[in-house]
Write a protein that holds these residues in place. Structure first.
Motif, PDB file in Angstrom:
ATOM      1  N   GLY A 119     -21.849 -41.131 -52.317  1.00 29.35           N
ATOM      2  CA  GLY A 119     -22.714 -40.065 -51.793  1.00 29.35           C
ATOM      3  C   GLY A 119     -24.100 -40.099 -52.416  1.00 29.35           C
ATOM      4  N   VAL A 120     -24.139 -40.146 -53.749  1.00 25.19           N
ATOM      5  CA  VAL A 120     -25.415 -40.158 -54.464  1.00 25.19           C
ATOM      6  C   VAL A 120     -26.206 -41.406 -54.068  1.00 25.19           C
ATOM      7  CG1 VAL A 120     -26.462 -40.191 -56.738  1.00 25.19           C
ATOM      8  CG2 VAL A 120     -24.406 -38.869 -56.353  1.00 25.19           C
ATOM      9  N   TYR A 121     -25.495 -42.515 -53.962  1.00 26.86           N
ATOM     10  CA  TYR A 121     -26.121 -43.792 -53.611  1.00 26.86           C
ATOM     11  C   TYR A 121     -26.749 -43.724 -52.226  1.00 26.86           C
ATOM     12  CZ  TYR A 121     -26.371 -48.834 -52.671  1.00 26.86           C
ATOM     13  OH  TYR A 121     -26.792 -50.094 -52.367  1.00 26.86           O
ATOM     14  N   PHE A 122     -26.068 -43.065 -51.279  1.00 27.86           N
ATOM     15  CA  PHE A 122     -26.563 -43.010 -49.906  1.00 27.86           C
ATOM     16  C   PHE A 122     -27.784 -42.108 -49.766  1.00 27.86           C
ATOM     17  CE2 PHE A 122     -26.738 -41.011 -45.728  1.00 27.86           C
ATOM     18  CZ  PHE A 122     -26.818 -42.126 -44.919  1.00 27.86           C
ATOM     19  N   TRP A 123     -27.758 -40.932 -50.453  1.00 31.78           N
ATOM     20  CA  TRP A 123     -28.829 -39.955 -50.214  1.00 31.78           C
ATOM     21  C   TRP A 123     -30.119 -40.255 -50.963  1.00 31.78           C
ATOM     22  CZ3 TRP A 123     -29.026 -36.931 -46.181  1.00 31.78           C
ATOM     23  CH2 TRP A 123     -27.834 -36.635 -45.530  1.00 31.78           C
ATOM     24  N   ALA A 124     -30.066 -41.109 -51.983  1.00 29.85           N
ATOM     25  CA  ALA A 124     -31.282 -41.381 -52.764  1.00 29.85           C
ATOM     26  C   ALA A 124     -32.441 -41.897 -51.899  1.00 29.85           C
ATOM     27  CB  ALA A 124     -30.974 -42.333 -53.905  1.00 29.85           C
ATOM     28  N   PRO A 125     -32.244 -42.925 -51.053  1.00 29.45           N
ATOM     29  CA  PRO A 125     -33.373 -43.387 -50.230  1.00 29.45           C
ATOM     30  C   PRO A 125     -33.838 -42.346 -49.216  1.00 29.45           C
ATOM     31  CG  PRO A 125     -31.393 -44.617 -49.675  1.00 29.45           C
ATOM     32  CD  PRO A 125     -31.079 -43.828 -50.893  1.00 29.45           C
ATOM     33  N   VAL A 126     -32.906 -41.508 -48.734  1.00 33.08           N
ATOM     34  CA  VAL A 126     -33.312 -40.454 -47.788  1.00 33.08           C
ATOM     35  C   VAL A 126     -34.253 -39.485 -48.483  1.00 33.08           C
ATOM     36  CG1 VAL A 126     -32.487 -38.645 -46.262  1.00 33.08           C
ATOM     37  CG2 VAL A 126     -31.089 -40.678 -46.621  1.00 33.08           C
ATOM     38  N   ILE A 127     -33.890 -39.083 -49.715  1.00 29.63           N
ATOM     39  CA  ILE A 127     -34.709 -38.098 -50.433  1.00 29.63           C
ATOM     40  C   ILE A 127     -36.051 -38.694 -50.835  1.00 29.63           C
ATOM     41  CG2 ILE A 127     -34.856 -36.720 -52.529  1.00 29.63           C
ATOM     42  CD1 ILE A 127     -31.918 -36.185 -52.273  1.00 29.63           C
ATOM     43  N   VAL A 128     -36.052 -39.966 -51.259  1.00 33.69           N
ATOM     44  CA  VAL A 128     -37.323 -40.528 -51.724  1.00 33.69           C
ATOM     45  C   VAL A 128     -38.322 -40.606 -50.570  1.00 33.69           C
ATOM     46  CG1 VAL A 128     -36.878 -43.017 -51.466  1.00 33.69           C
ATOM     47  CG2 VAL A 128     -38.340 -42.227 -53.260  1.00 33.69           C
ATOM     48  N   PHE A 129     -37.861 -40.973 -49.380  1.00 33.67           N
ATOM     49  CA  PHE A 129     -38.787 -41.041 -48.248  1.00 33.67           C
ATOM     50  C   PHE A 129     -39.129 -39.638 -47.754  1.00 33.67           C
ATOM     51  CE2 PHE A 129     -39.883 -41.714 -43.737  1.00 33.67           C
ATOM     52  CZ  PHE A 129     -40.994 -42.509 -43.942  1.00 33.67           C
ATOM     53  N   GLY A 130     -38.141 -38.752 -47.760  1.00 35.30           N
ATOM     54  CA  GLY A 130     -38.387 -37.370 -47.332  1.00 35.30           C
ATOM     55  C   GLY A 130     -39.440 -36.695 -48.187  1.00 35.30           C
ATOM     56  N   ALA A 131     -39.322 -36.849 -49.526  1.00 34.66           N
ATOM     57  CA  ALA A 131     -40.276 -36.211 -50.434  1.00 34.66           C
ATOM     58  C   ALA A 131     -41.684 -36.733 -50.175  1.00 34.66           C
ATOM     59  CB  ALA A 131     -39.875 -36.474 -51.881  1.00 34.66           C
ATOM     60  N   THR A 132     -41.789 -38.021 -49.854  1.00 33.63           N
ATOM     61  CA  THR A 132     -43.106 -38.591 -49.599  1.00 33.63           C
ATOM     62  C   THR A 132     -43.700 -38.038 -48.312  1.00 33.63           C
ATOM     63  OG1 THR A 132     -42.221 -40.574 -50.596  1.00 33.63           O
ATOM     64  CG2 THR A 132     -44.315 -40.777 -49.506  1.00 33.63           C
ATOM     65  N   MET A 133     -42.885 -37.988 -47.249  1.00 27.20           N
ATOM     66  CA  MET A 133     -43.385 -37.530 -45.951  1.00 27.20           C
ATOM     67  C   MET A 133     -43.772 -36.055 -45.977  1.00 27.20           C
ATOM     68  SD  MET A 133     -43.870 -39.478 -43.421  1.00 27.20           S
ATOM     69  CE  MET A 133     -43.811 -38.335 -42.066  1.00 27.20           C
ATOM     70  N   MET A 134     -42.998 -35.255 -46.751  1.00 30.40           N
ATOM     71  CA  MET A 134     -43.244 -33.808 -46.783  1.00 30.40           C
ATOM     72  C   MET A 134     -44.630 -33.472 -47.311  1.00 30.40           C
ATOM     73  SD  MET A 134     -40.483 -31.987 -45.869  1.00 30.40           S
ATOM     74  CE  MET A 134     -40.380 -30.518 -46.872  1.00 30.40           C
ATOM     75  N   THR A 135     -45.184 -34.306 -48.189  1.00 35.41           N
ATOM     76  CA  THR A 135     -46.511 -33.988 -48.729  1.00 35.41           C
ATOM     77  C   THR A 135     -47.576 -34.044 -47.640  1.00 35.41           C
ATOM     78  OG1 THR A 135     -46.786 -36.295 -49.326  1.00 35.41           O
ATOM     79  CG2 THR A 135     -46.036 -34.823 -51.044  1.00 35.41           C
ATOM     80  N   PHE A 136     -47.322 -34.770 -46.560  1.00 34.47           N
ATOM     81  CA  PHE A 136     -48.326 -34.910 -45.510  1.00 34.47           C
ATOM     82  C   PHE A 136     -48.559 -33.604 -44.740  1.00 34.47           C
ATOM     83  CE2 PHE A 136     -47.671 -39.350 -46.305  1.00 34.47           C
ATOM     84  CZ  PHE A 136     -48.920 -39.882 -46.096  1.00 34.47           C
ATOM     85  N   VAL A 137     -47.697 -32.605 -44.975  1.00 35.25           N
ATOM     86  CA  VAL A 137     -47.907 -31.311 -44.318  1.00 35.25           C
ATOM     87  C   VAL A 137     -49.272 -30.744 -44.676  1.00 35.25           C
ATOM     88  CG1 VAL A 137     -47.084 -28.934 -44.191  1.00 35.25           C
ATOM     89  CG2 VAL A 137     -45.450 -30.798 -44.230  1.00 35.25           C
ATOM     90  N   VAL A 138     -49.697 -30.902 -45.927  1.00 36.27           N
ATOM     91  CA  VAL A 138     -50.937 -30.249 -46.362  1.00 36.27           C
ATOM     92  C   VAL A 138     -52.087 -31.235 -46.622  1.00 36.27           C
ATOM     93  CG1 VAL A 138     -49.862 -28.195 -47.306  1.00 36.27           C
ATOM     94  CG2 VAL A 138     -50.088 -30.212 -48.728  1.00 36.27           C
ATOM     95  N   ILE A 139     -51.965 -32.475 -46.147  1.00 39.77           N
ATOM     96  CA  ILE A 139     -53.079 -33.425 -46.325  1.00 39.77           C
ATOM     97  C   ILE A 139     -54.168 -33.089 -45.300  1.00 39.77           C
ATOM     98  CG2 ILE A 139     -53.780 -35.851 -46.153  1.00 39.77           C
ATOM     99  CD1 ILE A 139     -52.060 -35.507 -48.534  1.00 39.77           C
ATOM    100  N   PRO A 140     -55.378 -32.709 -45.755  1.00 43.72           N
ATOM    101  CA  PRO A 140     -56.442 -32.313 -44.813  1.00 43.72           C
ATOM    102  C   PRO A 140     -57.200 -33.526 -44.273  1.00 43.72           C
ATOM    103  CG  PRO A 140     -57.160 -31.938 -47.053  1.00 43.72           C
ATOM    104  CD  PRO A 140     -55.829 -32.597 -47.147  1.00 43.72           C
ATOM    105  N   TRP A 141     -56.774 -34.029 -43.119  1.00 44.92           N
ATOM    106  CA  TRP A 141     -57.409 -35.232 -42.565  1.00 44.92           C
ATOM    107  C   TRP A 141     -58.830 -34.941 -42.105  1.00 44.92           C
ATOM    108  CZ3 TRP A 141     -54.728 -39.698 -43.046  1.00 44.92           C
ATOM    109  CH2 TRP A 141     -53.351 -39.599 -43.241  1.00 44.92           C
ATOM    110  N   SER A 142     -59.035 -33.773 -41.510  1.00 40.99           N
ATOM    111  CA  SER A 142     -60.368 -33.397 -41.048  1.00 40.99           C
ATOM    112  C   SER A 142     -60.418 -31.867 -41.049  1.00 40.99           C
ATOM    113  CB  SER A 142     -60.622 -33.973 -39.655  1.00 40.99           C
ATOM    114  OG  SER A 142     -60.071 -33.131 -38.681  1.00 40.99           O
ATOM    115  N   PRO A 143     -61.608 -31.265 -40.794  1.00 43.74           N
ATOM    116  CA  PRO A 143     -61.676 -29.799 -40.864  1.00 43.74           C
ATOM    117  C   PRO A 143     -60.603 -29.109 -40.038  1.00 43.74           C
ATOM    118  CG  PRO A 143     -63.843 -30.718 -40.589  1.00 43.74           C
ATOM    119  CD  PRO A 143     -62.904 -31.870 -40.540  1.00 43.74           C
ATOM    120  N   ARG A 144     -60.239 -29.683 -38.895  1.00 38.26           N
ATOM    121  CA  ARG A 144     -59.252 -29.004 -38.062  1.00 38.26           C
ATOM    122  C   ARG A 144     -57.888 -29.680 -38.067  1.00 38.26           C
ATOM    123  NH1 ARG A 144     -61.945 -28.182 -32.547  1.00 38.26           N
ATOM    124  NH2 ARG A 144     -63.541 -29.442 -33.540  1.00 38.26           N
TER     125      ARG A 144
END
Lengths: 118, 329
Positions: B81-106
């Motif tokens: 279980g731990v072995y399977f979820w590690a890559p899911v979490i590592v990619f998920g944590a990276t993608m989640m930061t893009f919620v607040v990345i300000p690409w442009s004013p809008r």
């Protein structure tokens, strides 16, 4: 306000979904021929000796403890920084005292030799 | 609002997510290729030249297709279980930061009012996933790599957070868009107002993404590949992807916090995303430059540098910022 967190939720489920779908597609495409030798852990070509789930060196825990102290402290600094303009000199002096206590703690840990990675 | 059309929030979020995912995947393909080219040119060789004719531009595409077809070997002794979820979490944590990345004013998926705090919270999940990968594999190299990376990331997290605090103080807000909007003139960019803070951030961020000279967790000469020794096929690809996307994330945060975000030398705000991407790529290039120029640090030097140099410097920066802010007000 709260509807912004809907976006966060969409990103969360979207990403997890994406990874799971990718892994599933790969499962359909790839071969699967496990063998006794192949399923052994890698240890430079030898059969693994014992389990690797063993006790750790205590130094990892010491750094984890230090991290908890200093990271919790940043939680206090965040709201201070956001309203700093209205606090003025009062805020500055207050935070200087707070940080002085923390820096004293760091110096204490330093003197005790805790920061040394041995 | 998206392109002037009123849409329900959930549809809008889905559009933002799909766009971000597409951009991120393309970018990862590009960054892997670019890193190989940069490293090759620094070492006076060519790098990939064959695949796709022009300078091997489709090399990473070929690599991705190959990884997709590779057998996935899960060691029998692993904690499944731990072995399977590690890559899911590592990619998920990276993608989640893009919620607040300000690409442009809008163009920002959601301008959360706790933006930068959210990023710090989400990136911490990377540590958990690396520990999971290290522990779940039941491999001695993985475990050492996982523990080392946890100790390292945790140590550099503190100066990183403190260096960001100076920026928050100047902008009087945690929202990414407010912080960028605050840097409206070149001399208001935080790299000018916070040179020490920028330096601390850059060093700590390099350590956060486990890149040379701070790549102890995967030190290939001693730990083979660190926490991902036992991973193969698509699961390995997820770690690899997350590593390169993470590099872009720290560069994008550096751009938003210190390099004026989407403010550019000319053009109106519709060009904002271009400036943002150009600046971020510039920071990514600097990170690559570090990697192919500096040797790896020794583990005790690495840990002591964080606590004995970066942390006092970050404290000094914060107090000096507070003092000067009050003096000029």
């Amino acid at each position: 306000m709260l509807d912004k967190y809907l976006t966060v939720a969409v990103f969360l489920f979207g990403t997890v979904g994406f990874v799971l779908v990718t892994l599933f597609v790969a499962k359909l495409l790839r071969p699967a021929r496990p063998s006794e030798i192949k399923l052994q852990n890698y240890e430079c070509g030898e059969s693994p000796v014992g389990s690797s789930w063993v006790q750790f060196n205590v130094r990892f825990y010491i750094f984890a403890l230090l991290f908890v102290i200093f990271d919790v402290e940043t939680v206090f600094i965040f709201p201070w920084a956001v309203v700093y303009d209205t606090l003025g000199w009062f805020g500055f002096i207050e935070m200087t005292i707070f940080l002085a206590i923390l820096i004293y703690g760091l110096v204490y840990a330093w003197k005790k030799g805790v920061l040394k990675w041995v | 609002m998206f392109l002037g059309i009123e849409l329900p929030q959930i549809v809008l979020s889905a559009i933002y997510f799909a766009l971000t995912l597409g951009v991120v995947l393309l970018m990862a393909l590009f960054l892997v290729w670019w890193e190989r080219k940069v490293s090759a040119h620094i070492q006076v060789r060519f790098g990939p030249m064959m695949t796709g004719k022009w300078h091997g531009w489709s090399q990473t595409l070929a690599d991705a297709l190959k990884l997709l077809q590779k057998e996935d070997i899960v060691p029998r002794a692993a904690d499944k279980g731990v072995y399977f979820w590690a890559p899911v979490i590592v990619f998920g944590a990276t993608m989640m930061t893009f919620v607040v990345i300000p690409w442009s004013p809008r163009f920002i998926a959601a301008d959360l009012n706790v933006g930068i705090l959210y990023i710090i919270a989400i990136t911490t999940f990377t540590i958990i996933s690396l520990l999971m990968a290290g522990w779940g594999s039941n491999n001695k190299y993985s475990l050492l790599g996982g523990m080392r990376s946890a100790a390292q990331i945790v140590s550099y997290e503190v100066p990183l957070t403190l260096s960001i605090m100076g920026v928050v103080l100047l902008a009087q807000s945690l929202s990414m868009q407010d912080i960028v909007a605050d840097q409206n003139k070149f001399w208001n960019w935080n790299i000018i107002r916070q040179p020490l803070g920028f330096l601390v951030y850059l060093v700590a961020a390099t350590a956060e993404v486990n890149r040379t000279p701070f790549d102890l967790p995967e030190a290939e000469q001693e730990l083979v590949a660190g926490f991902n020794v036992e991973y193969s096929g698509m699961k390995f690809a997820m770690f690899f992807l997350a590593e390169f996307v993470n590099m872009f994330v720290v560069a994008a945060i550096a751009t938003a916090l210190f390099l004026g975000g989407w403010w550019g030398p000319f053009g109106n705000e519709s060009l904002g995303w271009l400036w943002f991407v150009l600046k971020s790529m510039g920071v990514v290039f600097v990170l690559m430059w570090f990697r192919w120029t500096y040797p790896r640090l020794r583990v005790d030097h690495l840990m002591e540098f964080a606590w004995k140099w970066l942390l006092p410097l970050a404290f000094l920066n914060l107090l000096a910022t507070g003092l000067i802010y009050n003096l000029v007000k």
